[in-house]
Design a protein around this motif. Structure first.
Motif, PDB file in Angstrom:
ATOM      1  N   LEU A 163       0.826  -1.204   0.000  1.00 49.96           N
ATOM      2  CA  LEU A 163       0.000   0.000   0.000  1.00 49.96           C
ATOM      3  C   LEU A 163       0.865   1.261   0.000  1.00 49.96           C
ATOM      4  O   LEU A 163       1.946   1.278   0.588  1.00 49.96           O
ATOM      5  CB  LEU A 163      -0.895   0.000   1.243  1.00 49.96           C
TER       6      LEU A 163
ATOM      7  N   VAL B 242      -2.072   5.680   2.534  1.00 46.94           N
ATOM      8  CA  VAL B 242      -3.066   4.681   2.944  1.00 46.94           C
ATOM      9  C   VAL B 242      -2.557   3.943   4.181  1.00 46.94           C
ATOM     10  O   VAL B 242      -3.303   3.734   5.146  1.00 46.94           O
ATOM     11  CB  VAL B 242      -3.380   3.711   1.789  1.00 46.94           C
TER      12      VAL B 242
ATOM     13  N   ASP C 254      -8.792   3.981   1.626  1.00 45.46           N
ATOM     14  CA  ASP C 254      -8.736   4.167   0.168  1.00 45.46           C
ATOM     15  C   ASP C 254      -9.683   5.277  -0.262  1.00 45.46           C
ATOM     16  O   ASP C 254      -9.314   6.146  -1.071  1.00 45.46           O
ATOM     17  CB  ASP C 254      -9.133   2.879  -0.562  1.00 45.46           C
TER      18      ASP C 254
ATOM     19  N   ALA D 234      -8.451  -1.321  -3.309  1.00 43.25           N
ATOM     20  CA  ALA D 234      -7.161  -0.633  -3.415  1.00 43.25           C
ATOM     21  C   ALA D 234      -6.406  -1.077  -4.663  1.00 43.25           C
ATOM     22  O   ALA D 234      -5.852  -0.243  -5.388  1.00 43.25           O
ATOM     23  CB  ALA D 234      -6.320  -0.903  -2.167  1.00 43.25           C
TER      24      ALA D 234
END
Length: 186
Positions: A114, A118, A132, A147
């Motif tokens: 990620l 985030v 998200d 995501a």
């Protein structure tokens, strides 16, 4: 399983998870006739599982709770998305568990990392889907591409990520003779 009429319970009402389960079954068992029921059951873990083990536990709990709620079905499918710290980064993935009356299959989806914005929100206790939505100015992204869909412009979306793992979790059911002695429910 091909040719047999099955009742399948998906332990979620999220359309991404339901469609991933259905499409995974269609891929591995194209001649299977089935009726799918989807129900909301608790995972017994945090809304945002923060480790590999917690995520797997959530999928196992979902499948067992679905079995308890709908014991007459032939197959139950639990899908749980989670994250885990890997070094300095936060990885996202899902665990899928498929259960019959006598067997269980498990598989983990692909993993991706990620972005920091985030990660910061998730580590503050915000669920990944909400994080998200906040970072990418979306609404209900976890019911769409998730995501991974946002980050890849839907080259890979959440359903595709889960669907492949559903197929992998179904391997014991495709090869029952090979798995019947070492895969059990319990």
């Amino acid at each position: 399983m091909n040719g047999k009429k099955l009742t399948i319970v998906v332990a979620s009402t999220n359309p991404v998870k339901v469609n991933a389960a259905i499409d995974g079954i269609k891929q591995l068992f194209p001649k299977c006739n089935y009726y799918v029921k989807y129900i909301s059951v608790p995972s017994g873990v945090a809304d945002q599982p923060m480790s590999d083990n917690e995520t797997l536990t959530g999928a196992l709990n979902r499948v067992n709770n679905a079995h308890e709620a709908e014991p007459e079905a032939d197959l139950w499918i639990g899908i749980e998305g989670g994250v885990a710290r890997m070094g300095n980064e936060l990885a996202a993935f899902a665990w899928i568990v498929v259960r019959s009356g006598s067997m269980i299959g498990k598989a983990r989806s692909g993993t991706f990392f990620l972005p920091q914005a985030v990660t910061n929100l998730v580590e503050q206790g915000i669920e990944l889907g909400t994080a998200d939505d906040m970072v990418f100015n979306r609404k209900d992204s976890k019911k769409e591409g998730g995501a991974i869909g946002i980050l890849t412009d839907n080259v890979v979306d959440r359903k595709q990520l889960y669907e492949q793992a559903v197929v992998l979790a179904l391997v014991p059911f495709k090869n029952e003779e090979l798995y019947k002695h070492n895969v059990s429910v319990g």
